[in-house]
Design an enzyme around this catalytic site. Structure first.
Site, PDB file in Angstrom:
ATOM      1  NE  ARG A 274      -4.468   3.289  -0.119  1.00  0.00           N
ATOM      2  CZ  ARG A 274      -5.579   2.711   0.291  1.00  0.00           C
ATOM      3  NH1 ARG A 274      -6.741   3.268   0.052  1.00  0.00           N
ATOM      4  NH2 ARG A 274      -5.537   1.575   0.945  1.00  0.00           N
TER       5      ARG A 274
ATOM      6  CG  ASP B  10      -1.978   1.050   1.209  1.00  0.00           C
ATOM      7  OD1 ASP B  10      -1.844   2.007   0.422  1.00  0.00           O
ATOM      8  OD2 ASP B  10      -2.951   0.932   1.971  1.00  0.00           O
TER       9      ASP B  10
HETATM   10  N1  LIG Z   1      -2.556  -2.180  -6.210  1.00  0.00           N
HETATM   11  C1  LIG Z   1      -3.828  -2.563  -6.109  1.00  0.00           C
HETATM   12  N2  LIG Z   1      -4.745  -1.630  -5.791  1.00  0.00           N
HETATM   13  C2  LIG Z   1      -6.011  -2.027  -5.678  1.00  0.00           C
HETATM   14  C3  LIG Z   1      -6.430  -3.357  -5.875  1.00  0.00           C
HETATM   15  N3  LIG Z   1      -7.754  -3.434  -5.705  1.00  0.00           N
HETATM   16  C4  LIG Z   1      -8.158  -2.176  -5.374  1.00  0.00           C
HETATM   17  N4  LIG Z   1      -7.117  -1.335  -5.364  1.00  0.00           N
HETATM   18  C5  LIG Z   1      -7.076   0.088  -5.001  1.00  0.00           C
HETATM   19  O1  LIG Z   1      -7.239   0.147  -3.619  1.00  0.00           O
HETATM   20  C6  LIG Z   1      -7.770   1.416  -3.246  1.00  0.00           C
HETATM   21  C7  LIG Z   1      -8.886   1.159  -2.243  1.00  0.00           C
HETATM   22  O2  LIG Z   1      -8.282   0.611  -1.114  1.00  0.00           O
HETATM   23  P1  LIG Z   1      -8.839  -0.589  -0.298  1.00  0.00           P
HETATM   24  O3  LIG Z   1      -7.648  -1.265   0.326  1.00  0.00           O
HETATM   25  O4  LIG Z   1      -9.777  -1.419  -1.149  1.00  0.00           O
HETATM   26  O5  LIG Z   1      -9.720   0.021   0.816  1.00  0.00           O
HETATM   27  P2  LIG Z   1      -9.387   1.266   1.713  1.00  0.00           P
HETATM   28  O6  LIG Z   1      -9.832   2.482   0.962  1.00  0.00           O
HETATM   29  O7  LIG Z   1      -7.984   1.247   2.172  1.00  0.00           O
HETATM   30  O8  LIG Z   1     -10.252   0.976   3.001  1.00  0.00           O
HETATM   31  P3  LIG Z   1     -11.752   1.328   3.279  1.00  0.00           P
HETATM   32  O9  LIG Z   1     -11.752   2.756   3.767  1.00  0.00           O
HETATM   33  O10 LIG Z   1     -12.181   0.394   4.315  1.00  0.00           O
HETATM   34  O11 LIG Z   1     -12.478   1.169   1.976  1.00  0.00           O
HETATM   35  C8  LIG Z   1      -8.190   2.087  -4.534  1.00  0.00           C
HETATM   36  O12 LIG Z   1      -7.203   3.062  -4.856  1.00  0.00           O
HETATM   37  C9  LIG Z   1      -8.165   0.948  -5.539  1.00  0.00           C
HETATM   38  O13 LIG Z   1      -7.851   1.389  -6.841  1.00  0.00           O
HETATM   39  C10 LIG Z   1      -5.436  -4.321  -6.223  1.00  0.00           C
HETATM   40  O14 LIG Z   1      -5.689  -5.506  -6.386  1.00  0.00           O
HETATM   41  N5  LIG Z   1      -4.153  -3.867  -6.330  1.00  0.00           N
END
Ligand SMILES: Nc1nc2c(ncn2[C@@H]2O[C@H](COP(=O)(O)OP(=O)(O)OP(=O)(O)O)[C@@H](O)[C@H]2O)c(=O)[nH]1
Ligand SMILES: [Zn+2]
Length: 205
Positions: free
Chosen positions: A128, A126
């Protein structure tokens, strides 16, 4: 960090008539948006969501993840409450970008989980960061949130930057046969709280 407010307009949606606030991160050119509803001057905690961009889930109806459903549920919850903010953060693919996310999906089609795929491509699980949220929230006068998320990293990031997270509101929605492994991996490897730790108003299961 130089994140500047650029313009605001009305944004009518099926859920509510939001105000849309546009911001530019001058360091990397990323354009972020907040949808807001109601007033925040009383200082009471604001129902809010930090939503990371997911073109495939938010706009293209993908069932590989839960993003589109979470986006809709969060906007509906804010509309029901008549007050809240949704920060739409342009950090697609947990920060690796759309094309790398498609590369990661290709690896997942071959059997990798979401974390392994990122790592095989040379990225962290992650990537971010949420630093851009502080100037955006300050611009809106929001100091305290009731945060709709299952991700403890978002709670910590906000708390570390001095925003009060008065409550975490779980956001359990959008579960389907295609994202079963994806959601299980978020719980086991990324510490997401996918259970019934707290029955919040946005729980759908
Ligand atoms: N690298 C990668 N990114 C993903 C994948 N699936 C979803 N994403 C990205 O993950 C992000 C969303 O994050 P999540 O981990 O699903 O959830 P979160 O936002 O951290 O947590 P919540 O607030 O609970 O929704 C978005 O930017 C999506 O584009 C994947 O398989 N690989
Ligand atoms: Zn998604």
């Amino acid at each position: 960090m130089p994140v500047v407010f650029v313009a605001a307009s009305k944004l009518p949606t099926p859920f509510a008539n939001f105000t849309m606030h546009g911001f530019l991160d001058e360091e990397n050119g990323r354009e972020h948006v907040v949808l807001s509803l109601g007033e925040f001057v009383d200082g009471a905690p604001v129902l809010g969501r930090l939503h990371s961009e997911c073109l495939t889930g938010d706009a293209l109806f993908s069932q590989r993840c839960d993003c589109g459903s979470q986006l809709e549920a969060a906007l509906q919850a804010i509309a029901r409450e008549g007050r809240g903010v949704l920060l739409y953060l342009r950090q697609e693919g947990r920060g690796i970008g759309l094309l790398n996310k498609i590369r990661a999906y290709e690896l997942q089609d071959g059997g990798a989980d979401t974390v392994e795929a990122n790592e095989r491509l040379g990225f962290a699980a992650d990537q971010r960061d949420y630093a851009m949220c502080l100037p955006m929230l300050q611009h809106l006068g929001v100091e305290s949130l009731r945060l709709m998320t299952n991700n403890p990293r978002k709670v910590k990031a906000l708390t570390d930057m001095g925003i009060v997270v008065a409550e975490r509101v779980p956001l359990h929605t959008g579960h389907n046969p295609h994202n079963k492994l994806y959601l299980a991996t978020k719980a086991s490897k990324l510490d997401h709280m996918m259970g019934n730790e707290h029955q919040g108003e946005v729980d759908r299961a």
